[in-house]
Design a protein around this motif. Sequence first.
Motif, PDB file in Angstrom:
ATOM      1  N   MET A  24      -1.118  -9.301   6.690  1.00  0.00           N
ATOM      2  CA  MET A  24      -0.985  -9.844   5.159  1.00  0.00           C
ATOM      3  C   MET A  24      -2.165  -9.887   4.266  1.00  0.00           C
ATOM      4  SD  MET A  24       1.151  -7.218   5.061  1.00  0.00           S
ATOM      5  CE  MET A  24       1.631  -7.790   3.708  1.00  0.00           C
ATOM      6  N   ASP A  25      -3.340 -10.330   5.517  1.00  0.00           N
ATOM      7  CA  ASP A  25      -4.787 -10.905   4.473  1.00  0.00           C
ATOM      8  C   ASP A  25      -4.498 -10.230   4.163  1.00  0.00           C
ATOM      9  OD1 ASP A  25      -6.580 -12.288   3.992  1.00  0.00           O
ATOM     10  OD2 ASP A  25      -7.891 -12.360   5.570  1.00  0.00           O
ATOM     11  N   LEU A  26      -6.056 -10.660   2.240  1.00  0.00           N
ATOM     12  CA  LEU A  26      -6.332  -9.788   1.343  1.00  0.00           C
ATOM     13  C   LEU A  26      -7.175  -8.254   1.874  1.00  0.00           C
ATOM     14  CD1 LEU A  26      -6.695  -9.846  -1.244  1.00  0.00           C
ATOM     15  CD2 LEU A  26      -8.875 -11.657  -1.436  1.00  0.00           C
ATOM     16  N   VAL A  27      -7.335  -8.483   3.050  1.00  0.00           N
ATOM     17  CA  VAL A  27      -8.612  -7.218   2.313  1.00  0.00           C
ATOM     18  C   VAL A  27      -6.569  -5.723   3.286  1.00  0.00           C
ATOM     19  CG1 VAL A  27     -10.127  -8.523   3.597  1.00  0.00           C
ATOM     20  CG2 VAL A  27      -8.616  -7.980   5.248  1.00  0.00           C
ATOM     21  N   LEU A  29      -4.474  -5.404   2.530  1.00  0.00           N
ATOM     22  CA  LEU A  29      -3.046  -5.556   1.142  1.00  0.00           C
ATOM     23  C   LEU A  29      -2.467  -4.613   0.837  1.00  0.00           C
ATOM     24  CD1 LEU A  29      -1.280  -7.275  -0.896  1.00  0.00           C
ATOM     25  CD2 LEU A  29      -2.793  -7.411  -2.542  1.00  0.00           C
ATOM     26  N   GLU A  30      -3.185  -3.595   0.522  1.00  0.00           N
ATOM     27  CA  GLU A  30      -2.713  -2.320   0.149  1.00  0.00           C
ATOM     28  C   GLU A  30      -2.276  -1.301   1.270  1.00  0.00           C
ATOM     29  OE1 GLU A  30      -5.309   0.558  -2.473  1.00  0.00           O
ATOM     30  OE2 GLU A  30      -6.517  -1.446  -2.068  1.00  0.00           O
ATOM     31  N   GLN A  31      -2.405  -1.380   2.959  1.00  0.00           N
ATOM     32  CA  GLN A  31      -1.781  -0.783   3.665  1.00  0.00           C
ATOM     33  C   GLN A  31      -0.714  -1.476   4.521  1.00  0.00           C
ATOM     34  OE1 GLN A  31      -4.045  -1.519   7.649  1.00  0.00           O
ATOM     35  NE2 GLN A  31      -3.308   0.572   8.516  1.00  0.00           N
ATOM     36  N   GLY A  32      -0.239  -2.674   4.086  1.00  0.00           N
ATOM     37  CA  GLY A  32       0.897  -3.485   4.304  1.00  0.00           C
ATOM     38  C   GLY A  32       1.593  -2.660   3.514  1.00  0.00           C
ATOM     39  N   LEU A  33       1.238  -2.626   1.628  1.00  0.00           N
ATOM     40  CA  LEU A  33       1.947  -2.244   0.936  1.00  0.00           C
ATOM     41  C   LEU A  33       3.015  -1.212   0.911  1.00  0.00           C
ATOM     42  CD1 LEU A  33       0.617  -3.762  -2.251  1.00  0.00           C
ATOM     43  CD2 LEU A  33       2.783  -4.769  -1.721  1.00  0.00           C
ATOM     44  N   PHE A 274      -0.294  -6.326  12.537  1.00  0.00           N
ATOM     45  CA  PHE A 274       1.055  -6.256  12.237  1.00  0.00           C
ATOM     46  C   PHE A 274       1.045  -7.358  10.817  1.00  0.00           C
ATOM     47  CE2 PHE A 274      -0.363  -9.528  14.661  1.00  0.00           C
ATOM     48  CZ  PHE A 274       0.061 -10.728  13.678  1.00  0.00           C
ATOM     49  N   GLY A 275       1.738  -7.518   9.868  1.00  0.00           N
ATOM     50  CA  GLY A 275       2.750  -7.919   8.565  1.00  0.00           C
ATOM     51  C   GLY A 275       3.476  -8.399   8.939  1.00  0.00           C
ATOM     52  N   GLY A 276       3.771  -8.070   7.367  1.00  0.00           N
ATOM     53  CA  GLY A 276       5.603  -8.713   7.003  1.00  0.00           C
ATOM     54  C   GLY A 276       5.071  -9.412   5.479  1.00  0.00           C
ATOM     55  N   MET A 277       6.475  -8.665   4.347  1.00  0.00           N
ATOM     56  CA  MET A 277       6.874  -9.056   3.152  1.00  0.00           C
ATOM     57  C   MET A 277       8.405  -8.724   2.539  1.00  0.00           C
ATOM     58  SD  MET A 277       4.137  -5.863   0.672  1.00  0.00           S
ATOM     59  CE  MET A 277       3.191  -6.442   1.349  1.00  0.00           C
ATOM     60  N   TYR A 278       8.295  -9.330   1.517  1.00  0.00           N
ATOM     61  CA  TYR A 278       9.536  -9.652   1.077  1.00  0.00           C
ATOM     62  C   TYR A 278       9.748  -9.315  -0.322  1.00  0.00           C
ATOM     63  CZ  TYR A 278      14.136 -12.143  -0.191  1.00  0.00           C
ATOM     64  OH  TYR A 278      15.404 -11.730  -0.660  1.00  0.00           O
ATOM     65  N   PHE A 279      10.460  -8.545  -0.495  1.00  0.00           N
ATOM     66  CA  PHE A 279      10.243  -8.495  -2.216  1.00  0.00           C
ATOM     67  C   PHE A 279      12.118  -8.848  -2.492  1.00  0.00           C
ATOM     68  CE2 PHE A 279       6.579  -6.503  -1.901  1.00  0.00           C
ATOM     69  CZ  PHE A 279       5.864  -6.151  -2.960  1.00  0.00           C
TER      70      PHE A 279
END
Length: 292
Positions: A24-27, A29-33, A274-279
Motif C-alpha cells: 500500500m506504498d504510494l507507488v 496506491l491506485e492498484q490497491g484502491l 499484498f496490502g490492506g485499506m480501511y474505509f
Amino acid sequence: QGSGPILHDTPIPRWVPRGTHETMDLVDLEQGLRLTASGGHVLNCSELMGLQAALTLLKSQEKVQSIYFWGKIFGTSADYFIAYSMKEKAGSDFPEKVFYHAGEDFEFKTVPTISQETAENIIQLKLTLPFEGVPGASIELEDVQQGVKLLEAERLAQVLLEIDFDTAVAPKGAHALHESNMILPNLDFKGLLASEATALSKYVHFRPPASVAALRAAARTDTEFFAHFLDDLEGDLPKGCWAVRQDPSANVVMLKSLNWPGYIAYHVPGTPKFGGMYFGYAQKNRDLPFMI
C-alpha cells in the motif's frame, strides 16, 4: 501494542527496513484502491491526485523510505485521510507505526501519541458516536473523571491503534525473523500459491505477537521457527471474524474483517503483492460474537 517478550537471554528482534514491505506504498496506491473497491469505497480523481501529492510531500518532510496510505475514517463534518510511516523504535522488537491525519486540504499532521491512561479512559467511554472530523473538538469525560477532557485527535489515536492491532494483515512468509534477530521484508517471498491463498492460517498480523505460540517461536533460535513468529488470522476471535473471497477474474484474494467492517486486505497469489485499506466510521462490530 506493547513490545514483544524478552524470554531467557534471547536478543530482541530488530526491524530493518529494506525496500517496500507492504504494497500500500504510494507507488501502488491506485492498484490497491482498485483491488479493494469491492468493499464499496473508492477515492475520486480529485482525492487521489491530492493524496498522491500530499503523501509525496510528507515522505520528503519526514525523511522516511516509504509512506503508506492506511485509509479513510468518515466524520459528520469532515473525513480523516490516514497515512503512516514505519520507523525503528529503540528497545522495541517491532517497528513503530507513526500515523498522520489530514482533512480535505490534504495537509497531513502527526496523530498525537497518547498515554496508556488516556487510552483506557477512551475505551471506558465505549463511544459509539461517529467522529466529527475536527481534531481539536473536545470530548467530555465527566462519567470517568470529573472535569477531564479529551480531544478528538486523542480518540483518533486510540482507535487507529485498536483497528490496526486487529487487522494489519500480511501473507505468511512476507517477513522473516533472521538468525541475528532482525525482522526483514523477505526478499525471497514470491507470494502464496493459489491453492493455499484462501486459508486463514496463511495470513498473519504484522504487529507484536500476542499468542503464546508466536512468542515462543520468536524466542527460539532454531531456523525452523524463524517464519512463525507472527500471530496468524486463524487464531482470531470470535471464530469466523474474517470473510475470505477469491476473485479468479482478477487473480486476487480478499480478506474482509467482520470485527471492523470497512477493512479489506488483499493478496495477489504468485506475486509478492499484498496490502490492506480501511474505509469506515471506526465502529467495531461488538455484536459479532452473537451473530456467528
